[in-house]
Design a protein around this motif. Sequence first.
Motif, short mmCIF file in Angstrom:
data_model
loop_
_atom_site.label_atom_id
_atom_site.label_comp_id
_atom_site.label_asym_id
_atom_site.label_seq_id
_atom_site.Cartn_x
_atom_site.Cartn_y
_atom_site.Cartn_z
N VAL A 93 0.82 -1.20 0.11
CA VAL A 93 -0.07 -0.02 -0.01
C VAL A 93 1.04 1.23 0.06
N LYS A 94 1.93 1.21 0.85
CA LYS A 94 2.86 2.43 0.98
C LYS A 94 3.80 2.58 -0.67
N GLU A 95 3.95 1.66 -1.18
CA GLU A 95 4.62 1.87 -2.27
C GLU A 95 3.54 2.40 -3.72
N LYS A 96 2.26 1.99 -3.39
CA LYS A 96 1.16 2.44 -4.29
C LYS A 96 1.00 3.95 -3.95
N TRP A 97 1.08 4.26 -2.80
CA TRP A 97 0.63 6.08 -2.43
C TRP A 97 1.85 6.50 -2.98
N GLN A 98 3.21 6.01 -2.89
CA GLN A 98 4.30 6.62 -3.39
C GLN A 98 4.37 6.94 -4.74
N ARG A 99 4.07 5.85 -5.62
CA ARG A 99 3.86 6.14 -7.03
C ARG A 99 2.74 6.93 -7.28
N SER A 100 1.63 7.02 -6.65
CA SER A 100 0.55 8.06 -7.02
C SER A 100 1.10 9.57 -6.66
N LEU A 101 1.71 9.55 -5.56
CA LEU A 101 2.20 10.93 -5.36
C LEU A 101 3.16 11.39 -6.08
N SER A 102 4.25 10.60 -6.51
CA SER A 102 5.19 11.01 -7.45
C SER A 102 4.66 11.18 -8.88
N GLU A 103 3.55 10.37 -9.12
CA GLU A 103 3.11 10.70 -10.52
C GLU A 103 2.30 11.99 -10.46
N TYR A 104 1.67 12.44 -9.44
CA TYR A 104 1.04 13.48 -9.33
C TYR A 104 2.08 14.75 -9.13
N LEU A 105 2.74 14.72 -8.49
CA LEU A 105 3.72 15.76 -8.22
C LEU A 105 4.38 15.95 -9.64
N GLN A 106 4.85 15.10 -10.46
CA GLN A 106 5.74 15.14 -11.69
C GLN A 106 4.87 15.62 -13.05
N ARG A 107 3.51 14.95 -12.93
CA ARG A 107 2.84 15.23 -14.27
C ARG A 107 1.63 16.14 -14.24
N LEU A 131 9.75 15.02 0.02
CA LEU A 131 8.55 15.56 -0.55
C LEU A 131 9.29 16.90 -0.96
N ILE A 132 9.46 17.71 -0.08
CA ILE A 132 10.11 19.00 -0.27
C ILE A 132 11.15 19.29 -1.15
N TYR A 133 12.13 18.43 -1.51
CA TYR A 133 13.18 18.17 -2.40
C TYR A 133 12.58 17.84 -3.92
N TRP A 134 11.49 17.06 -3.80
CA TRP A 134 10.74 16.72 -4.98
C TRP A 134 10.11 17.91 -5.64
N ALA A 135 9.50 18.76 -4.54
CA ALA A 135 8.65 19.87 -5.05
C ALA A 135 9.55 20.98 -5.57
N VAL A 136 10.88 21.08 -4.88
CA VAL A 136 11.72 22.02 -5.27
C VAL A 136 12.31 21.67 -6.73
N ASP A 137 12.57 20.41 -7.03
CA ASP A 137 13.00 19.90 -8.17
C ASP A 137 12.08 20.23 -9.40
N CYS A 138 10.70 20.09 -8.92
CA CYS A 138 9.70 20.55 -9.95
C CYS A 138 9.33 21.92 -10.01
N GLU A 139 10.18 22.60 -9.30
CA GLU A 139 9.94 24.45 -9.17
C GLU A 139 8.53 24.61 -8.64
N LEU A 140 8.26 23.86 -7.71
CA LEU A 140 6.84 24.34 -6.95
C LEU A 140 7.25 24.75 -5.79
N PRO A 141 6.44 26.02 -5.46
CA PRO A 141 6.56 26.44 -4.23
C PRO A 141 6.07 25.75 -3.04
N VAL A 142 6.50 25.91 -1.92
CA VAL A 142 6.13 25.10 -0.70
C VAL A 142 5.82 26.01 0.43
N LEU A 143 4.76 25.70 1.11
CA LEU A 143 4.39 26.25 2.40
C LEU A 143 4.38 25.15 3.35
N ALA A 144 5.42 25.40 4.32
CA ALA A 144 5.44 24.00 5.36
C ALA A 144 4.90 24.46 6.54
N LEU A 145 3.80 23.87 7.00
CA LEU A 145 3.26 24.28 8.14
C LEU A 145 3.47 23.11 9.23
#
Length: 206
Positions: A93-107, A131-145
């Motif tokens: 289940v974790k691996e499936k989430w990870q795939r969904s998450l990365s796919e969503y962030l990148q595509r 996750l934050i490094y991923w977002a930065v790589d995708c040039e997305l701004p992050v609000l860390a709450l």
Amino acid sequence: MADQQLNYASAKFVTSAPDISKLPPDTGIEIAFAGRSNAGKSSALNTLTRQKSLARISKTPGRTQLINVFELDSGQRLIDLPGYGFAKVPIAVKEKWQRSLSEYLQRRDSLKGIVVLMDIRHPFRETDQELIYWAVDCELPVLALLTKADKLKQGARKSMVLQARQAAIAFNGDVQVEAFSSLKRFGVEQVEEKLNQWYSKEYDDE
């Protein structure tokens, strides 16, 4: 373009999707909420939208296994991503989430910002940093709450925010850090201000 003043209380549930192929058309602007399964993500979404049960709060962290979509206005959406990092969830289940998450962030082209929620007492754990490094790589701004900030006294809270802001410099991206409490309702204005900025941005696809 001036920042829009959106009515977050108007948020309505649209759909729950197992992956990005089942999401609404990839147009407009989406802002995603992500975090560890016990970071208080559902509570934060409910506090922001002034709705008690827009995002379901489970006593068992890790129940949100789908990408939940809420619409604010035509083409403006809040996305509740599956929680990550909870130990009692099966590896598959974790691996499936990870795939969904990365796919969503990148595509997902309509994704224009990510709110990463972390317990103020345990900020920037390994999965949060990934996750934050991923977002930065995708040039997305992050609000860390830094959530559950009411758990700390004011002095300790300020100290943790300062430490987290210092740590955030290492990401070498657009990462803003704020304290947040669903219980005491502080930090809501800062979240709204940042989201209004992101929803107001004009993006040129040419």
